[in-house]
Design a protein around this motif. Structure first.
Motif, PDB file in Angstrom:
ATOM      1  N   GLU A 159       0.829  -1.206   0.000  1.00  0.00           N
ATOM      2  CA  GLU A 159       0.000   0.000   0.000  1.00  0.00           C
ATOM      3  C   GLU A 159       0.866   1.260   0.000  1.00  0.00           C
ATOM      4  OE1 GLU A 159      -2.583  -1.458  -0.981  1.00  0.00           O
ATOM      5  OE2 GLU A 159      -4.091  -0.697   0.429  1.00  0.00           O
ATOM      6  N   MET A 160       1.960   1.228   0.775  1.00  0.00           N
ATOM      7  CA  MET A 160       2.856   2.386   0.818  1.00  0.00           C
ATOM      8  C   MET A 160       3.479   2.612  -0.560  1.00  0.00           C
ATOM      9  SD  MET A 160       4.007   4.830   2.709  1.00  0.00           S
ATOM     10  CE  MET A 160       4.605   4.813   4.399  1.00  0.00           C
ATOM     11  N   ARG A 161       3.879   1.521  -1.192  1.00  0.00           N
ATOM     12  CA  ARG A 161       4.500   1.654  -2.512  1.00  0.00           C
ATOM     13  C   ARG A 161       3.532   2.266  -3.516  1.00  0.00           C
ATOM     14  NH1 ARG A 161       9.232  -2.464  -3.457  1.00  0.00           N
ATOM     15  NH2 ARG A 161       8.959  -1.690  -5.560  1.00  0.00           N
ATOM     16  N   ARG A 162       2.258   1.951  -3.356  1.00  0.00           N
ATOM     17  CA  ARG A 162       1.251   2.547  -4.244  1.00  0.00           C
ATOM     18  C   ARG A 162       1.175   4.055  -4.040  1.00  0.00           C
ATOM     19  NH1 ARG A 162      -3.448  -1.541  -3.669  1.00  0.00           N
ATOM     20  NH2 ARG A 162      -2.700  -3.167  -5.057  1.00  0.00           N
ATOM     21  N   VAL A 163       1.364   4.489  -2.792  1.00  0.00           N
ATOM     22  CA  VAL A 163       1.357   5.929  -2.523  1.00  0.00           C
ATOM     23  C   VAL A 163       2.525   6.576  -3.262  1.00  0.00           C
ATOM     24  CG1 VAL A 163       1.583   7.715  -0.749  1.00  0.00           C
ATOM     25  CG2 VAL A 163       0.256   5.644  -0.267  1.00  0.00           C
ATOM     26  N   CYS A 164       3.696   6.005  -3.081  1.00  0.00           N
ATOM     27  CA  CYS A 164       4.899   6.569  -3.722  1.00  0.00           C
ATOM     28  C   CYS A 164       4.724   6.599  -5.245  1.00  0.00           C
ATOM     29  CB  CYS A 164       6.142   5.748  -3.398  1.00  0.00           C
ATOM     30  SG  CYS A 164       6.336   5.335  -1.660  1.00  0.00           S
ATOM     31  N   ALA A 165       4.106   5.518  -5.769  1.00  0.00           N
ATOM     32  CA  ALA A 165       3.965   5.380  -7.212  1.00  0.00           C
ATOM     33  C   ALA A 165       2.982   6.391  -7.803  1.00  0.00           C
ATOM     34  CB  ALA A 165       3.540   3.947  -7.558  1.00  0.00           C
ATOM     35  N   CYS A 193       3.420   9.412  -7.606  1.00  0.00           N
ATOM     36  CA  CYS A 193       4.280  10.478  -8.116  1.00  0.00           C
ATOM     37  C   CYS A 193       5.561   9.958  -8.765  1.00  0.00           C
ATOM     38  CB  CYS A 193       4.670  11.435  -6.996  1.00  0.00           C
ATOM     39  SG  CYS A 193       3.269  12.227  -6.201  1.00  0.00           S
ATOM     40  N   HIS A 194       6.041   8.800  -8.341  1.00  0.00           N
ATOM     41  CA  HIS A 194       7.371   8.344  -8.770  1.00  0.00           C
ATOM     42  C   HIS A 194       7.311   7.124  -9.676  1.00  0.00           C
ATOM     43  CE1 HIS A 194       9.669  10.990  -6.217  1.00  0.00           C
ATOM     44  NE2 HIS A 194       8.943  10.647  -5.180  1.00  0.00           N
ATOM     45  N   SER A 195       8.422   6.924 -10.403  1.00  0.00           N
ATOM     46  CA  SER A 195       8.575   5.703 -11.200  1.00  0.00           C
ATOM     47  C   SER A 195       8.810   4.529 -10.252  1.00  0.00           C
ATOM     48  CB  SER A 195       9.775   5.827 -12.135  1.00  0.00           C
ATOM     49  OG  SER A 195      10.961   5.800 -11.371  1.00  0.00           O
ATOM     50  N   ARG A 226      14.278   1.413  -5.463  1.00  0.00           N
ATOM     51  CA  ARG A 226      15.601   1.780  -4.956  1.00  0.00           C
ATOM     52  C   ARG A 226      15.506   2.260  -3.498  1.00  0.00           C
ATOM     53  NH1 ARG A 226      17.818   6.258  -8.481  1.00  0.00           N
ATOM     54  NH2 ARG A 226      17.556   4.853 -10.221  1.00  0.00           N
ATOM     55  N   PHE A 227      14.498   3.051  -3.224  1.00  0.00           N
ATOM     56  CA  PHE A 227      14.335   3.567  -1.860  1.00  0.00           C
ATOM     57  C   PHE A 227      14.131   2.424  -0.862  1.00  0.00           C
ATOM     58  CE2 PHE A 227      11.476   4.454   1.635  1.00  0.00           C
ATOM     59  CZ  PHE A 227      12.232   5.368   2.344  1.00  0.00           C
ATOM     60  N   PHE A 228      13.178   1.531  -1.160  1.00  0.00           N
ATOM     61  CA  PHE A 228      12.877   0.484  -0.174  1.00  0.00           C
ATOM     62  C   PHE A 228      14.007  -0.539  -0.068  1.00  0.00           C
ATOM     63  CE2 PHE A 228       8.540   2.165  -0.650  1.00  0.00           C
ATOM     64  CZ  PHE A 228       8.275   2.384   0.701  1.00  0.00           C
TER      65      PHE A 228
HETATM   66  C1  HEC Z   1       2.739  13.861  -3.981  1.00  0.00           C
HETATM   67  C2  HEC Z   1       3.851  13.372  -4.773  1.00  0.00           C
HETATM   68  C3  HEC Z   1       4.890  12.484  -4.068  1.00  0.00           C
HETATM   69  C4  HEC Z   1       4.690  11.362  -3.329  1.00  0.00           C
HETATM   70  C5  HEC Z   1       3.382  10.705  -2.938  1.00  0.00           C
HETATM   71  C6  HEC Z   1       6.016  10.874  -2.992  1.00  0.00           C
HETATM   72  N1  HEC Z   1       6.975  11.682  -3.498  1.00  0.00           N
HETATM   73 FE1  HEC Z   1       8.960  11.391  -3.413  1.00  0.00          FE
HETATM   74  N2  HEC Z   1       9.261  13.175  -4.298  1.00  0.00           N
HETATM   75  C7  HEC Z   1       8.267  13.990  -4.816  1.00  0.00           C
HETATM   76  C8  HEC Z   1       8.872  15.185  -5.347  1.00  0.00           C
HETATM   77  C9  HEC Z   1       8.129  16.351  -6.010  1.00  0.00           C
HETATM   78  C10 HEC Z   1      10.260  15.047  -5.120  1.00  0.00           C
HETATM   79  C11 HEC Z   1      11.352  16.040  -5.477  1.00  0.00           C
HETATM   80  C12 HEC Z   1      11.519  16.989  -4.326  1.00  0.00           C
HETATM   81  C13 HEC Z   1      12.605  17.990  -4.598  1.00  0.00           C
HETATM   82  O1  HEC Z   1      13.462  17.742  -5.441  1.00  0.00           O
HETATM   83  O2  HEC Z   1      12.608  19.008  -3.923  1.00  0.00           O
HETATM   84  C14 HEC Z   1      10.476  13.770  -4.477  1.00  0.00           C
HETATM   85  C15 HEC Z   1      11.702  13.245  -4.125  1.00  0.00           C
HETATM   86  C16 HEC Z   1      11.905  11.935  -3.781  1.00  0.00           C
HETATM   87  C17 HEC Z   1      13.188  11.264  -3.742  1.00  0.00           C
HETATM   88  C18 HEC Z   1      14.504  11.884  -4.103  1.00  0.00           C
HETATM   89  C19 HEC Z   1      14.747  11.524  -5.554  1.00  0.00           C
HETATM   90  C20 HEC Z   1      16.098  11.997  -6.057  1.00  0.00           C
HETATM   91  O3  HEC Z   1      16.377  11.753  -7.221  1.00  0.00           O
HETATM   92  O4  HEC Z   1      16.842  12.613  -5.283  1.00  0.00           O
HETATM   93  C21 HEC Z   1      12.962   9.975  -3.363  1.00  0.00           C
HETATM   94  C22 HEC Z   1      13.999   8.865  -3.178  1.00  0.00           C
HETATM   95  C23 HEC Z   1      11.552   9.846  -3.134  1.00  0.00           C
HETATM   96  N3  HEC Z   1      10.940  11.054  -3.396  1.00  0.00           N
HETATM   97  C24 HEC Z   1      10.944   8.692  -2.694  1.00  0.00           C
HETATM   98  C25 HEC Z   1       9.608   8.629  -2.358  1.00  0.00           C
HETATM   99  C26 HEC Z   1       9.012   7.507  -1.678  1.00  0.00           C
HETATM  100  C27 HEC Z   1       9.759   6.254  -1.237  1.00  0.00           C
HETATM  101  C28 HEC Z   1       7.704   7.805  -1.530  1.00  0.00           C
HETATM  102  C29 HEC Z   1       6.642   6.986  -0.837  1.00  0.00           C
HETATM  103  C30 HEC Z   1       6.940   6.612   0.522  1.00  0.00           C
HETATM  104  C31 HEC Z   1       7.480   9.117  -2.130  1.00  0.00           C
HETATM  105  N4  HEC Z   1       8.666   9.585  -2.594  1.00  0.00           N
HETATM  106  C32 HEC Z   1       6.240   9.741  -2.226  1.00  0.00           C
HETATM  107  C33 HEC Z   1       6.932  13.712  -4.829  1.00  0.00           C
HETATM  108  C34 HEC Z   1       6.329  12.683  -4.173  1.00  0.00           C
END
Ligand code: HEC
Length: 190
Positions: free
Chosen positions: A38-44, A46-48, A54-56
């Motif tokens: 579920e947490m990974r879905r949150v991250c996904a 916004c992120h690839s 890589r983070f986990f």
């Molecule tokens: C609402 C959108 C959003 C969500 C949800 C989110 N992120 Fe992010 N994340 C961002 C943004 C925007 C940045 C870039 C911030 C900056 O550069 O100031 C970032 C930056 C990062 C970075 C740094 C990437 C780099 O190249 O330095 C990592 C790692 C990361 N997020 C992991 C996660 C993880 C793991 C989760 C879930 C637990 C998560 N993020 C959830 C928007 C999100």
């Protein structure tokens, strides 16, 4: 807070957390696989997938490193010393109890929380650096004073053996080569 395309909003910020990072040794929470998914879905949202993976991976590896190399052996040493009556049952009347407490509760917990919050300075300088420094230079000598045998078991793992056995020229060269490669173009003041 925290809704995604497939998940309802929740105000329970612990809902999708998969580890407990507070105790001496970190453990997985109940249903951690479902929580992690579920947490990974949150991250996904916004992120690839690659960033998320890589983070986990690095978080899990860092917590496991703390647990296996420092948390478990130091807890085992304290348990043995207590059973052997080499420390009193009274908490905190001996220096070793303070050193052990700070090892897991201060620096060890900072390293683990730093991993989970993407805070490299806490992971390294305020975390693992201090864990290692105090493990080798404070905790180990205090254990050894009470029981050379328990001290031997404390550093029985391959990853600690360099302390007793020293490093060969080749091993030192290999380590420096690793850092040169890793830190190419990044080396500043250390
Ligand atoms: C609402 C959108 C959003 C969500 C949800 C989110 N992120 Fe992010 N994340 C961002 C943004 C925007 C940045 C870039 C911030 C900056 O550069 O100031 C970032 C930056 C990062 C970075 C740094 C990437 C780099 O190249 O330095 C990592 C790692 C990361 N997020 C992991 C996660 C993880 C793991 C989760 C879930 C637990 C998560 N993020 C959830 C928007 C999100």
């Amino acid at each position: 807070m925290s809704a995604t395309n497939t998940q309802e909003v929740t105000h329970d910020v612990g809902d999708r957390i998969s580890w407990t990072l507070r105790p001496v040794i970190s453990t997985r929470l109940e249903n951690y696989e479902a929580r992690r998914k579920e947490m990974r879905r949150v991250c996904a949202s916004c992120h690839s997938e690659q960033i998320v993976e890589r983070f986990f991976t690095s978080m899990d590896q860092g917590i496991t490193l703390y647990n296996e190399k420092f948390g478990k052996p130091s807890k085992a040493a304290m348990d043995k010393l207590l059973a052997m009556k080499k420390i009193t049952p009274t908490p905190y009347d001996e220096e070793i109890e303070w050193v052990f407490y700070e090892l897991w509760h201060h620096e060890g917990r900072r390293a683990r929380h730093g991993l989970s919050k993407m805070a490299p300075d806490f992971v390294h300088w305020q975390g693992f650096y201090e864990v290692a420094k105090h493990f080798y230079t404070k905790f180990l000598p205090l254990v050894r004073e009470r029981s050379p045998q328990v001290a031997k078991e404390l550093i029985a793992q391959e990853s600690h053996r360099w302390v007793e056995k020293g490093m060969t020229k080749e091993e030192i060269a290999k380590m420096l080569e690793f850092y040169d490669k890793e830190m190419q173009g990044k080396r500043g003041g250390g």
